[in-house]
Design a protein around this motif. Structure first.
Motif, PDB file in Angstrom:
ATOM      1  N   TYR A 233       0.689  -1.266   0.132  1.00 38.98           N
ATOM      2  CA  TYR A 233       0.072   0.007  -0.093  1.00 38.98           C
ATOM      3  C   TYR A 233       0.822   1.507   0.164  1.00 38.98           C
ATOM      4  N   ALA A 234       1.834   1.133   0.703  1.00 39.21           N
ATOM      5  CA  ALA A 234       2.856   2.351   0.429  1.00 39.21           C
ATOM      6  C   ALA A 234       3.361   2.974  -0.746  1.00 39.21           C
ATOM      7  N   MET A 235       3.571   1.595  -1.375  1.00 40.04           N
ATOM      8  CA  MET A 235       4.371   1.821  -2.908  1.00 40.04           C
ATOM      9  C   MET A 235       3.172   1.986  -4.014  1.00 40.04           C
ATOM     10  N   ILE A 236       1.872   1.593  -3.689  1.00 37.58           N
ATOM     11  CA  ILE A 236       0.986   1.959  -4.712  1.00 37.58           C
ATOM     12  C   ILE A 236       0.255   3.380  -4.349  1.00 37.58           C
ATOM     13  N   SER A 237       0.232   3.697  -3.027  1.00 38.83           N
ATOM     14  CA  SER A 237       0.063   5.083  -2.983  1.00 38.83           C
ATOM     15  C   SER A 237       0.979   5.996  -3.184  1.00 38.83           C
ATOM     16  N   ALA A 238       2.193   5.507  -3.230  1.00 41.54           N
ATOM     17  CA  ALA A 238       3.349   6.499  -3.887  1.00 41.54           C
ATOM     18  C   ALA A 238       3.266   6.592  -5.230  1.00 41.54           C
ATOM     19  N   ARG A 239       2.781   5.744  -6.059  1.00 44.36           N
ATOM     20  CA  ARG A 239       2.555   5.778  -7.459  1.00 44.36           C
ATOM     21  C   ARG A 239       1.465   6.690  -7.678  1.00 44.36           C
ATOM     22  N   MET A 240       0.350   6.776  -7.226  1.00 42.58           N
ATOM     23  CA  MET A 240      -0.820   7.448  -7.338  1.00 42.58           C
ATOM     24  C   MET A 240      -0.200   8.961  -7.004  1.00 42.58           C
ATOM     25  N   VAL A 241       0.625   8.994  -5.774  1.00 38.96           N
ATOM     26  CA  VAL A 241       0.919  10.580  -5.466  1.00 38.96           C
ATOM     27  C   VAL A 241       1.952  11.080  -6.550  1.00 38.96           C
ATOM     28  N   ALA A 242       2.739  10.054  -7.033  1.00 35.00           N
ATOM     29  CA  ALA A 242       3.824  10.853  -8.228  1.00 35.00           C
ATOM     30  C   ALA A 242       2.821  11.141  -9.477  1.00 35.00           C
ATOM     31  N   GLU A 243       1.940  10.254  -9.676  1.00 34.20           N
ATOM     32  CA  GLU A 243       1.265  10.958 -10.967  1.00 34.20           C
ATOM     33  C   GLU A 243       0.335  11.954 -10.481  1.00 34.20           C
ATOM     34  N   ALA A 244      -0.287  12.318  -9.390  1.00 33.00           N
ATOM     35  CA  ALA A 244      -0.959  13.723  -9.020  1.00 33.00           C
ATOM     36  C   ALA A 244       0.191  14.771  -8.981  1.00 33.00           C
TER      37      ALA A 244
END
Length: 397
Positions: free
Chosen positions: A291-302
């Motif tokens: 969940y840390a890594m998938i949230s980071a991917r979403m944060v990077a996209e945003a």
């Protein structure tokens, strides 16, 4: 003054993943991380993470083929993974560093130091203040001007507490574990291909204890949200009960683990959180790496959308996307922890439910795929009525 498009505070799985993605997209990125930090963690990762994030097999120090649930009565319920599935185990000391090295290879600039605060320049832009290792307290701190700051600095995120409304009220469990040498065969109640989970009030009044193999080492730990609960004595009891008190202790670590995503991840301006700082650790299980890594991917996209347009509203999309994909699972796990972990009587019934093959199959399918599986409606109906029977105490544990 030093400057970058993005400063990522924290070099764990979330921070390193966000830094890598932003750097690969051509943005100038500084990855600021404290020296010598290792988070206490069972180290479990699902196969989906391995595939989604291109994790090499050499980082997986053990492949787990089953779990064993241990009730207060000492009843042991095995939960094998069918069809050759496995849970990968990683050593956070080496896993996190590999992610940071990959981020640097993508173009992120690594910087060792401790975050202090975000100041504002004459134009209102963010200036990240940090202290390099070994500096005297009265020495001038370093400074980096940034268009975007990502706080990936853990459950008690200093970035979050200073900049995000509500971050200072995050709910969390205190976790503590000891890394030990794996015992030889027959030396202890231990299997190098099995994760043991102890649902016992003597180990934790509101969470669980664990023994997770890591190849040459093992993690033995527990957690509790009860302030002042003796985590070290609890781990000592667990080690004595399993025979692991006779093996060498390599290191001891403790840290808070959040159990509920924050209502806000960004400040509506130029600061956003990811990973533990955003509260994305699954309730009941405490699983956080994926969940840390998938949230980071979403944060990077945003973050990329924000940097391209200057529209700060783009930052809020990260949480919306995450909760749309994983919010229901977090909600269900939160209810499960609140109800089943509150007493030994309830824990005994919870472990009894885990004997059911439908429960085991759906649990592993959900874990492997990171979503609720709807392909077996009959199994879901059966589980519902079995749960109801336990809730109403119409059956014995």
């Amino acid at each position: 003054m030093d400057s970058a498009d993005v400063v990522v505070v924290g070099g764990g799985p979330a921070g390193a993943t966000a830094a890598e993605m932003l750097a690969r997209a051509g943005r100038s990125v500084v990855l600021l991380d404290r020296d010598g930090r290792i988070k206490p963690c069972g180290g479990a990762i699902p196969p989906r993470l391995v595939g989604d994030f291109d994790i090499p097999s050499e980082l997986i120090v053990a492949r787990i083929g089953s779990a064993r649930m241990v009730a207060p009565s000492q009843r042991r319920v095995p939960m094998p993974i069918e069809d050759g599935g496995y849970v990968g185990m990683v050593d956070r000391e080496h896993f996190d560093e590999w992610l940071r090295v990959r981020a640097a290879a993508a173009g992120a600039r690594r910087l060792t130091g401790t975050f202090e605060q975000i100041e504002r320049d004459a134009d209102g832009g963010a200036v990240v203040r940090y202290r390099a290792p070994g500096l005297a307290k009265d020495a001038a701190s370093g400074a980096i001007a940034a268009r975007l700051v990502i706080g990936a600095d853990g459950a008690r995120s200093a970035v979050g507490r200073q900049n995000i409304k509500g971050a200072d009220r995050m709910k969390f469990v205190f976790a503590y574990h000891e890394i030990v040498r794996s015992p030889v065969a027959g030396e202890a109640d231990f299997d190098s291909r099995r994760c043991d989970v102890y649902y016992q009030g003597v180990i934790s009044p509101d969470f669980y204890g664990w023994v997770f193999p890591h190849g040459a080492t093992a993690s033995i730990g527990t957690g509790s949200a009860e302030k002042g609960y003796g985590l070290r004595p609890a781990v000592a009891r667990l080690r004595a009960a399993t025979g692991l008190d006779r093996v060498e202790t390599i290191r001891r670590e403790g840290a808070p683990i959040p159990l509920k995503p924050l209502r806000r991840w960004d400040n509506g301006r130029d600061v956003i959180l990811a990973g533990d700082a955003a509260g994305v650790v699954a309730p009941a299980s405490g699983e956080g790496i994926y969940y840390a890594m998938i949230s980071a991917r979403m944060v990077a996209e945003a973050g990329l959308a924000f940097l391209a347009t200057g529209d700060a509203r783009a930052l809020s999309t990260a949480r919306k996307v995450f909760m749309r994909e994983h919010g229901r699972v977090f909600w269900i796990l939160g209810i499960m922890q609140t109800f089943w972990y509150r007493s030994d009587r309830q824990r005994e019934r919870f472990v009894a439910i885990c004997r059911d093959k439908d429960v085991q199959r759906l649990t592993w399918e959900a874990y492997m795929n990171k979503k609720l599986v709807r392909a077996r409606p009959a199994a879901h109906i059966k589980i519902f009525f079995k749960d109801l029977a336990h809730l109403l105490r119409l059956v014995s544990p």
